[in-house]
Design a protein around this motif. Sequence first.
Motif, PDB file in Angstrom:
ATOM      1  N   GLN A  77       0.827  -1.202   0.000  1.00  0.00           N
ATOM      2  CA  GLN A  77       0.000   0.000   0.000  1.00  0.00           C
ATOM      3  C   GLN A  77       0.864   1.255   0.000  1.00  0.00           C
ATOM      4  O   GLN A  77       0.610   2.204  -0.744  1.00  0.00           O
ATOM      5  CB  GLN A  77      -0.950  -0.028   1.207  1.00  0.00           C
ATOM      6  N   GLY A  78       1.913   1.243   0.822  1.00  0.00           N
ATOM      7  CA  GLY A  78       2.818   2.398   0.855  1.00  0.00           C
ATOM      8  C   GLY A  78       3.455   2.635  -0.504  1.00  0.00           C
ATOM      9  O   GLY A  78       3.640   3.791  -0.923  1.00  0.00           O
ATOM     10  N   ALA A  79       3.776   1.545  -1.199  1.00  0.00           N
ATOM     11  CA  ALA A  79       4.417   1.677  -2.518  1.00  0.00           C
ATOM     12  C   ALA A  79       3.444   2.335  -3.500  1.00  0.00           C
ATOM     13  O   ALA A  79       3.814   3.260  -4.232  1.00  0.00           O
ATOM     14  CB  ALA A  79       4.858   0.306  -3.028  1.00  0.00           C
ATOM     15  N   VAL A  80       2.199   1.881  -3.509  1.00  0.00           N
ATOM     16  CA  VAL A  80       1.223   2.471  -4.445  1.00  0.00           C
ATOM     17  C   VAL A  80       0.971   3.933  -4.083  1.00  0.00           C
ATOM     18  O   VAL A  80       0.930   4.804  -4.954  1.00  0.00           O
ATOM     19  CB  VAL A  80      -0.106   1.674  -4.441  1.00  0.00           C
ATOM     20  N   TRP A  81       0.848   4.208  -2.797  1.00  0.00           N
ATOM     21  CA  TRP A  81       0.544   5.591  -2.381  1.00  0.00           C
ATOM     22  C   TRP A  81       1.768   6.511  -2.469  1.00  0.00           C
ATOM     23  O   TRP A  81       1.668   7.714  -2.199  1.00  0.00           O
ATOM     24  CB  TRP A  81       0.009   5.591  -0.936  1.00  0.00           C
ATOM     25  N   ASN A  82       2.924   5.908  -2.757  1.00  0.00           N
ATOM     26  CA  ASN A  82       4.168   6.681  -2.888  1.00  0.00           C
ATOM     27  C   ASN A  82       4.530   7.426  -1.604  1.00  0.00           C
ATOM     28  O   ASN A  82       4.930   8.588  -1.622  1.00  0.00           O
ATOM     29  CB  ASN A  82       4.063   7.662  -4.073  1.00  0.00           C
ATOM     30  N   ILE A  83       4.341   6.727  -0.478  1.00  0.00           N
ATOM     31  CA  ILE A  83       4.729   7.327   0.800  1.00  0.00           C
ATOM     32  C   ILE A  83       5.883   6.522   1.395  1.00  0.00           C
ATOM     33  O   ILE A  83       6.122   5.385   0.999  1.00  0.00           O
ATOM     34  CB  ILE A  83       3.538   7.361   1.793  1.00  0.00           C
ATOM     35  N   ASP A  84       6.570   7.121   2.359  1.00  0.00           N
ATOM     36  CA  ASP A  84       7.643   6.404   3.054  1.00  0.00           C
ATOM     37  C   ASP A  84       7.004   5.646   4.215  1.00  0.00           C
ATOM     38  O   ASP A  84       6.646   6.241   5.240  1.00  0.00           O
ATOM     39  CB  ASP A  84       8.699   7.396   3.559  1.00  0.00           C
ATOM     40  N   SER A  85       6.863   4.333   4.065  1.00  0.00           N
ATOM     41  CA  SER A  85       6.198   3.531   5.102  1.00  0.00           C
ATOM     42  C   SER A  85       7.133   3.218   6.265  1.00  0.00           C
ATOM     43  O   SER A  85       6.760   2.466   7.166  1.00  0.00           O
ATOM     44  CB  SER A  85       5.707   2.208   4.512  1.00  0.00           C
ATOM     45  N   PHE A  86       8.331   3.752   6.242  1.00  0.00           N
ATOM     46  CA  PHE A  86       9.312   3.297   7.222  1.00  0.00           C
ATOM     47  C   PHE A  86       9.807   4.386   8.164  1.00  0.00           C
ATOM     48  O   PHE A  86      10.652   4.135   9.002  1.00  0.00           O
ATOM     49  CB  PHE A  86      10.458   2.590   6.487  1.00  0.00           C
ATOM     50  N   ASP A  87       9.304   5.604   8.016  1.00  0.00           N
ATOM     51  CA  ASP A  87       9.638   6.626   9.013  1.00  0.00           C
ATOM     52  C   ASP A  87       8.417   6.834   9.909  1.00  0.00           C
ATOM     53  O   ASP A  87       7.380   6.183   9.740  1.00  0.00           O
ATOM     54  CB  ASP A  87      10.093   7.932   8.332  1.00  0.00           C
ATOM     55  N   GLN A  88       8.537   7.678  10.910  1.00  0.00           N
ATOM     56  CA  GLN A  88       7.426   7.923  11.845  1.00  0.00           C
ATOM     57  C   GLN A  88       7.569   9.296  12.474  1.00  0.00           C
ATOM     58  O   GLN A  88       7.516   9.453  13.686  1.00  0.00           O
ATOM     59  CB  GLN A  88       7.323   6.828  12.929  1.00  0.00           C
ATOM     60  N   TRP A  89       7.757  10.314  11.613  1.00  0.00           N
ATOM     61  CA  TRP A  89       7.983  11.660  12.143  1.00  0.00           C
ATOM     62  C   TRP A  89       6.790  12.167  12.932  1.00  0.00           C
ATOM     63  O   TRP A  89       6.932  13.039  13.792  1.00  0.00           O
ATOM     64  CB  TRP A  89       8.335  12.626  10.992  1.00  0.00           C
ATOM     65  N   GLY A  90       5.626  11.636  12.652  1.00  0.00           N
ATOM     66  CA  GLY A  90       4.413  12.099  13.326  1.00  0.00           C
ATOM     67  C   GLY A  90       4.428  11.878  14.823  1.00  0.00           C
ATOM     68  O   GLY A  90       3.603  12.436  15.547  1.00  0.00           O
ATOM     69  N   VAL A  91       5.341  11.054  15.309  1.00  0.00           N
ATOM     70  CA  VAL A  91       5.373  10.782  16.740  1.00  0.00           C
ATOM     71  C   VAL A  91       6.174  11.866  17.475  1.00  0.00           C
ATOM     72  O   VAL A  91       6.064  12.032  18.686  1.00  0.00           O
ATOM     73  CB  VAL A  91       6.010   9.390  16.991  1.00  0.00           C
ATOM     74  N   GLY A 116       4.631  15.406  19.652  1.00  0.00           N
ATOM     75  CA  GLY A 116       4.086  15.121  20.986  1.00  0.00           C
ATOM     76  C   GLY A 116       5.198  14.883  21.995  1.00  0.00           C
ATOM     77  O   GLY A 116       5.124  15.331  23.153  1.00  0.00           O
ATOM     78  N   LYS A 117       6.252  14.173  21.539  1.00  0.00           N
ATOM     79  CA  LYS A 117       7.376  13.875  22.444  1.00  0.00           C
ATOM     80  C   LYS A 117       8.044  15.173  22.900  1.00  0.00           C
ATOM     81  O   LYS A 117       8.330  15.372  24.079  1.00  0.00           O
ATOM     82  CB  LYS A 117       8.439  13.057  21.693  1.00  0.00           C
ATOM     83  N   VAL A 118       8.282  16.076  21.949  1.00  0.00           N
ATOM     84  CA  VAL A 118       8.971  17.332  22.254  1.00  0.00           C
ATOM     85  C   VAL A 118       8.119  18.169  23.207  1.00  0.00           C
ATOM     86  O   VAL A 118       8.613  18.714  24.204  1.00  0.00           O
ATOM     87  CB  VAL A 118       9.246  18.109  20.936  1.00  0.00           C
ATOM     88  N   LEU A 119       6.819  18.240  22.913  1.00  0.00           N
ATOM     89  CA  LEU A 119       5.943  19.066  23.755  1.00  0.00           C
ATOM     90  C   LEU A 119       5.829  18.491  25.166  1.00  0.00           C
ATOM     91  O   LEU A 119       5.784  19.239  26.148  1.00  0.00           O
ATOM     92  CB  LEU A 119       4.563  19.214  23.106  1.00  0.00           C
ATOM     93  N   ALA A 120       5.789  17.154  25.271  1.00  0.00           N
ATOM     94  CA  ALA A 120       5.688  16.541  26.607  1.00  0.00           C
ATOM     95  C   ALA A 120       6.898  16.940  27.445  1.00  0.00           C
ATOM     96  O   ALA A 120       6.774  17.253  28.633  1.00  0.00           O
ATOM     97  CB  ALA A 120       5.597  15.023  26.485  1.00  0.00           C
ATOM     98  N   LYS A 121       8.067  16.927  26.809  1.00  0.00           N
ATOM     99  CA  LYS A 121       9.286  17.306  27.534  1.00  0.00           C
ATOM    100  C   LYS A 121       9.190  18.758  28.005  1.00  0.00           C
ATOM    101  O   LYS A 121       9.653  19.121  29.075  1.00  0.00           O
ATOM    102  CB  LYS A 121      10.496  17.167  26.605  1.00  0.00           C
TER     103      LYS A 121
END
Length: 546
Positions: free
Chosen positions: A493-507, A510-515
């Motif tokens: 699915q990631g290949a068809v959608w042309n997205i990087d299925s292996f990063d996770q910048w979206g996390v 929240g981590k930075v703000l919690a700190k």
Amino acid sequence: MSDTPKLTRRPEWTALADHRDQWQPHLRDLFAEDPKRAERYTVRVGDLRLDYSKHLITDETLALLQELAAATDVFGLRDAMFRGERINVTENRAVLHTALRAPRDAVVEVDGENVVPEVHQVLDKMADFAGRVRSGEWTGHTGRRIKNVVNIGIGGSDLGPAMAYEALRAFTDRALTVRFVSNVDGADLHEATRDLDAEETLFIVASKTFTTIETITNATSARDWLLGELNAGPEAVAKHFVALSTNAEKVADFGIDVANMFEFWDWVGGRYSYDSAIGLSLMIAIGPDRFREMLDGFRIVDDHFKNAPAEANAPLLLGLLGIWYGDFFDAQTHAVLPYSHYLSKFTAYLQQLDMESNGKSVQRDGEPVEWQTGPVVWGTPGTNGQHAYYQLIHQGTKLIPADFIGFANPVGELSDELKAQHDLLMANFFAQTQALAFGKSADEVRAEGVSEEQVAHRTFHGDHPTTTILATELTPSVLGQLIALYEHKVFVQGAVWNIDSFDQWGVELGKVLAKRVEPALTEGADVPGLDPSTAALVAAYRTLRK
Ligand code: F6P
């Protein structure tokens, strides 16, 4: 701007959109027209039989979806992944979880270096350690045998082994207590340790980066608990703490002897890591032989994904079916419904695998996507869900494609009496997909003598798409096969959608703000830039807390 044509402007995409606009048939018609449909739309992979005949598809749909896969070069990216190319573009990393289950004599190169020998070196080291814990040869600081294993990790460093431990409970050494601590809520560690004897407890600190705040906080508290209980100094740590990580420096900083570190590599994504060193707790529980059987299961599906022709390639088909519903029927979610109590954590595991991989809204080159990407994945084991949310799937207003996963045999350990319940479980399993697909027409309801005002309420439209995955039995190998199937489906699915299925910048945000917020909670410090809503909540929290 890349030269690649935009996905939605590709002729293969618009052909699918037209096909969808003209879509009319009900599953009842599709089955009536083709007595061989079930047979034609079934693929077998290893011990899995996948029936995808109860989908809103015809041969034309499948041909169009395959054309989309060819146009987006899914197999080209697949081959690049297996070859060790750096297809995780935003982190400039290879994606080689498949190397974790490669046979000893395989060659998989990253930057010209064969990584397979290292993989097997670590597996051998894990097997040696697991064997010593299981036999009682490895003892705690006071010489007592290890009877409790507590894995501390989060996300990919928790969900995989925790899920697999539940799934394979029947294969575990029942004399061992194995627990998983992930939440930074102190209650998690408290409940996991409150009835344990520290002298008999081994902590496995699992963290790819060894910087994840939840894990380091819990590991620090666990160390304090252990040393307090043992009334010992830091020298006791060596016999009670081991680490699973890519970061030897941080492991040493924490005070764990790097001799007791089991390594993996940056080309293993967190959510793709439970068959790496991250699986140590599982290996201790089920033993090295069973763990290797599980790896063999993964490999069966890897080989299938690599070699099976497109029309019989199970991960490709599952991935394309998801795209059909998500992008052309506006389905927002995908249910995964295992009919096995042992798979109680399976869908939670898949949530990270799928949603952290494909929850993206920019393409590989950073351009925004203008199509739907990963679905919300959800579900719990049958038959419990039948008495909770299946009503909505059957008669609600949303289209919810679902995977039903069931087994021909119950696990061997059950008593004969309990094994006899398996047919009832599976009767529900088969009944549900039948009811979802074929429904019950108003005429059928009337024919039962139901009063006219009740007819609409008791009518089932049907036409709800499902995949049935029927396996022989929930063994380590079958679990490996199932996981690899979903890993590769997500890849497709990631290949068809042309997205990087292996990063996770979206996390990260929240981590930075919690700190940033934490000092406001603990010390009442001023946090510049807090929005008015959050600032008021923080103030209320400080007033309310005892
Ligand atoms: O949720 C973000 C994430 O980076 C996951 O991808 C990963 O599985 C998890 O945190 C834990 O990370 P680590 O293993 O480095 O502690």
